[in-house]
Design a protein around this motif. Structure first.
Motif, mmCIF file in Angstrom:
data_model
loop_
_atom_site.group_PDB
_atom_site.id
_atom_site.type_symbol
_atom_site.label_atom_id
_atom_site.label_comp_id
_atom_site.label_asym_id
_atom_site.label_seq_id
_atom_site.Cartn_x
_atom_site.Cartn_y
_atom_site.Cartn_z
ATOM 1 N N SER A 218 0.838 -1.193 0.000
ATOM 2 C CA SER A 218 0.000 0.000 0.000
ATOM 3 C C SER A 218 0.877 1.249 0.000
ATOM 4 O O SER A 218 1.801 1.372 0.794
ATOM 5 C CB SER A 218 -0.905 -0.002 1.229
ATOM 6 N N SER A 219 0.565 2.184 -0.897
ATOM 7 C CA SER A 219 1.349 3.408 -0.997
ATOM 8 C C SER A 219 0.474 4.509 -1.571
ATOM 9 O O SER A 219 0.101 4.458 -2.744
ATOM 10 C CB SER A 219 2.574 3.195 -1.888
ATOM 11 N N LEU A 220 0.130 5.494 -0.757
ATOM 12 C CA LEU A 220 -0.659 6.619 -1.251
ATOM 13 C C LEU A 220 0.069 7.353 -2.367
ATOM 14 O O LEU A 220 -0.555 7.826 -3.325
ATOM 15 C CB LEU A 220 -0.970 7.569 -0.088
ATOM 16 N N LEU A 221 1.390 7.438 -2.262
ATOM 17 C CA LEU A 221 2.182 8.107 -3.285
ATOM 18 C C LEU A 221 1.970 7.482 -4.657
ATOM 19 O O LEU A 221 1.761 8.183 -5.648
ATOM 20 C CB LEU A 221 3.669 8.040 -2.916
ATOM 21 N N ASN A 222 1.982 6.148 -4.714
ATOM 22 C CA ASN A 222 1.950 5.464 -6.003
ATOM 23 C C ASN A 222 0.579 4.938 -6.399
ATOM 24 O O ASN A 222 0.395 4.494 -7.540
ATOM 25 C CB ASN A 222 2.935 4.291 -5.972
ATOM 26 N N TRP A 258 3.789 11.851 8.312
ATOM 27 C CA TRP A 258 4.385 13.112 7.874
ATOM 28 C C TRP A 258 5.556 12.880 6.923
ATOM 29 O O TRP A 258 5.833 13.728 6.059
ATOM 30 C CB TRP A 258 4.781 13.942 9.084
ATOM 31 N N LEU A 259 6.235 11.736 7.044
ATOM 32 C CA LEU A 259 7.232 11.376 6.038
ATOM 33 C C LEU A 259 6.544 11.124 4.698
ATOM 34 O O LEU A 259 7.037 11.537 3.640
ATOM 35 C CB LEU A 259 8.004 10.128 6.480
ATOM 36 N N ASP A 260 5.396 10.445 4.735
ATOM 37 C CA ASP A 260 4.609 10.248 3.517
ATOM 38 C C ASP A 260 4.194 11.603 2.935
ATOM 39 O O ASP A 260 4.226 11.810 1.711
ATOM 40 C CB ASP A 260 3.353 9.429 3.806
ATOM 41 N N TYR A 261 3.812 12.501 3.809
ATOM 42 C CA TYR A 261 3.353 13.830 3.384
ATOM 43 C C TYR A 261 4.451 14.571 2.619
ATOM 44 O O TYR A 261 4.221 15.128 1.535
ATOM 45 C CB TYR A 261 2.931 14.635 4.617
ATOM 46 N N ASN A 263 7.127 13.260 1.179
ATOM 47 C CA ASN A 263 7.418 12.556 -0.081
ATOM 48 C C ASN A 263 6.435 12.934 -1.170
ATOM 49 O O ASN A 263 6.813 13.148 -2.330
ATOM 50 C CB ASN A 263 7.383 11.043 0.142
ATOM 51 N N ILE A 264 5.160 13.010 -0.823
ATOM 52 C CA ILE A 264 4.138 13.360 -1.807
ATOM 53 C C ILE A 264 4.259 14.823 -2.212
ATOM 54 O O ILE A 264 4.134 15.177 -3.392
ATOM 55 C CB ILE A 264 2.728 13.044 -1.245
ATOM 56 N N LEU A 265 4.527 15.684 -1.237
ATOM 57 C CA LEU A 265 4.642 17.123 -1.502
ATOM 58 C C LEU A 265 5.694 17.416 -2.567
ATOM 59 O O LEU A 265 5.498 18.273 -3.437
ATOM 60 C CB LEU A 265 4.986 17.845 -0.200
ATOM 61 N N PHE A 266 6.819 16.693 -2.527
ATOM 62 C CA PHE A 266 7.917 16.964 -3.465
ATOM 63 C C PHE A 266 7.953 15.963 -4.627
ATOM 64 O O PHE A 266 8.960 15.867 -5.332
ATOM 65 C CB PHE A 266 9.251 16.962 -2.719
ATOM 66 N N SER A 267 6.862 15.246 -4.824
ATOM 67 C CA SER A 267 6.793 14.263 -5.905
ATOM 68 C C SER A 267 6.019 14.836 -7.097
ATOM 69 O O SER A 267 5.487 15.952 -7.047
ATOM 70 C CB SER A 267 6.074 13.003 -5.424
ATOM 71 N N LYS A 268 5.940 14.026 -8.148
ATOM 72 C CA LYS A 268 5.151 14.386 -9.329
ATOM 73 C C LYS A 268 3.904 13.504 -9.429
ATOM 74 O O LYS A 268 3.360 13.308 -10.502
ATOM 75 C CB LYS A 268 6.001 14.248 -10.588
ATOM 76 N N THR A 269 3.460 13.001 -8.300
ATOM 77 C CA THR A 269 2.314 12.110 -8.290
ATOM 78 C C THR A 269 1.052 12.827 -8.759
ATOM 79 O O THR A 269 0.894 14.037 -8.557
ATOM 80 C CB THR A 269 2.095 11.530 -6.874
ATOM 81 N N GLU A 270 0.162 12.065 -9.362
ATOM 82 C CA GLU A 270 -1.126 12.639 -9.750
ATOM 83 C C GLU A 270 -1.988 12.865 -8.509
ATOM 84 O O GLU A 270 -1.774 12.244 -7.475
ATOM 85 C CB GLU A 270 -1.854 11.699 -10.728
ATOM 86 N N LYS A 272 -2.085 15.215 -6.365
ATOM 87 C CA LYS A 272 -1.271 15.542 -5.196
ATOM 88 C C LYS A 272 -2.055 16.284 -4.121
ATOM 89 O O LYS A 272 -1.969 15.952 -2.931
ATOM 90 C CB LYS A 272 -0.064 16.375 -5.624
ATOM 91 N N LYS A 273 -2.841 17.276 -4.496
ATOM 92 C CA LYS A 273 -3.568 18.086 -3.520
ATOM 93 C C LYS A 273 -4.505 17.223 -2.677
ATOM 94 O O LYS A 273 -4.578 17.366 -1.449
ATOM 95 C CB LYS A 273 -4.358 19.170 -4.241
ATOM 96 N N GLU A 274 -5.218 16.314 -3.333
ATOM 97 C CA GLU A 274 -6.168 15.444 -2.634
ATOM 98 C C GLU A 274 -5.436 14.454 -1.723
ATOM 99 O O GLU A 274 -5.895 14.143 -0.623
ATOM 100 C CB GLU A 274 -7.043 14.703 -3.634
ATOM 101 N N LYS A 275 -4.278 13.957 -2.165
ATOM 102 C CA LYS A 275 -3.514 13.008 -1.353
ATOM 103 C C LYS A 275 -2.987 13.671 -0.086
ATOM 104 O O LYS A 275 -3.031 13.084 1.003
ATOM 105 C CB LYS A 275 -2.362 12.412 -2.180
ATOM 106 N N LEU A 276 -2.487 14.889 -0.212
ATOM 107 C CA LEU A 276 -2.010 15.605 0.970
ATOM 108 C C LEU A 276 -3.162 15.888 1.932
ATOM 109 O O LEU A 276 -3.014 15.771 3.154
ATOM 110 C CB LEU A 276 -1.341 16.912 0.545
#
Length: 301
Positions: A218-222, A258-261, A263-270, A272-276
């Motif tokens: 499971s990975s919110l980022l991916n 917050w580590l996940d947060y 990672n997502i903040l500085f990623s190019k994930t689709e 992004k706003k909703e995931k954060l």
């Protein structure tokens, strides 16, 4: 070795995955160590699932729920049924995409008969290609991942409900999975609760296959955008069960969102706003989340 006389119930929770459910049930019907009860909790699936399960007659104990109360609620109902309606010694808990191997229960019981002082036993979980299922990686007590090469039974802190054998007296002592978890983390919380009473163990000879579509954790980022809302439960529930841990593991679990947060903040994930936003929402809710632990009545009480 004398053949065990211990009686086993199995419980499966299902929701609209009939093809996988059929495969999972067929594997249970073919166990080398016969099961006394197969309890199927149906979270109000479509009629095709209902009709199939009804067609099995007394081969299963069928619990159809009036609404979908999630995996956590389904396991709560199934484990309650085990305590209140059977006198079996152990309960084998699994998802509807768990495909047991013919000797899975036999392997569990070969260990249990010689070493009965446990709260739970967890399977080695493989994916469809024979590699370890990344969603169900197990850990040693020191936190290090248990590798595929491990052949010995080893103590572990927690496990998933993909294939778990739990002792009856442990269920009577610790209660039931928390319905309000809905999904995500109910198994981690429950097995950690059990392991505070007696140790839990990883049994690599008791192997199952987890027939997920793909082999990833499971990975919110991916993960895909359509699955973002369900991560609310992941972060909310984690904040609750982190509070039950000792200081170091508690702090580590509380930092992880917050580590996940970041990672997502500085990623190019689709998305992004909703995931954060879902991390913030889940963590905030988790700070006040204090669900009730229910207990089942013993049979004939």
């Amino acid at each position: 070795m004398a053949e065990s006389n211990k009686k086993i119930s199995a419980v499966i929770v299902t929701y609209n995955r009939l093809d996988l459910l059929k495969e999972s049930l067929n594997a249970l019907f073919k166990q080398e160590y016969s099961l006394s009860h197969i309890i199927v909790v149906d979270n109000n699936s479509e009629n095709d699932t209902k009709e199939y399960l009804e067609s099995l007659g007394d081969k299963i104990d069928y619990l159809r729920l009036p609404e979908n109360i999630g995996g956590a609620g389904g396991f709560n109902k199934g484990i309650r049924y085990f305590i209140e309606e059977t006198d079996d010694d152990y309960l084998w808990i699994m998802d509807d995409d768990t495909i047991a191997h013919p000797d899975t229960m036999k392997s569990f019981m070969q260990y249990a008969d010689q070493n009965p002082d446990f709260s739970f036993l967890a399977s080695k979980v493989l994916w469809k290609d024979g590699s370890l299922a990344k969603m169900n990686l197990m850990g040693y007590m020191n936190g290090r991942r248990i590798p595929d090469s491990e052949k010995n039974v080893v103590q572990t802190r927690n496990a998933t409900f993909v294939s778990l054998l739990i002792a009856r007296d442990i269920v009577e002592k610790i209660g039931l999975p928390i319905v309000d978890f809905f999904i995500w983390g109910d198994d981690i919380e429950y097995t950690e609760r059990a392991a505070r009473v007696r140790p839990g163990y990883y049994v690599p000879s008791a192997t199952v296959t987890h027939a997920t579509k793909a082999n990833f954790g499971s990975s919110l980022l991916n993960d895909s955008a359509d699955r973002t809302p369900r991560y609310y439960y992941h972060y909310r529930n984690k904040m609750y069960y982190a509070r039950q841990r000792k200081l170091y593991r508690k702090l580590r679990a509380e930092v992880r969102p917050w580590l996940d947060y970041v990672n997502i903040l500085f990623s190019k994930t689709e998305n992004k706003k909703e995931k954060l936003a879902i991390i913030r929402k889940g963590v905030k809710a988790g700070l006040k989340f204090n669900p009730t632990v229910e207990y089942a009545k013993k049979k004939n009480d």
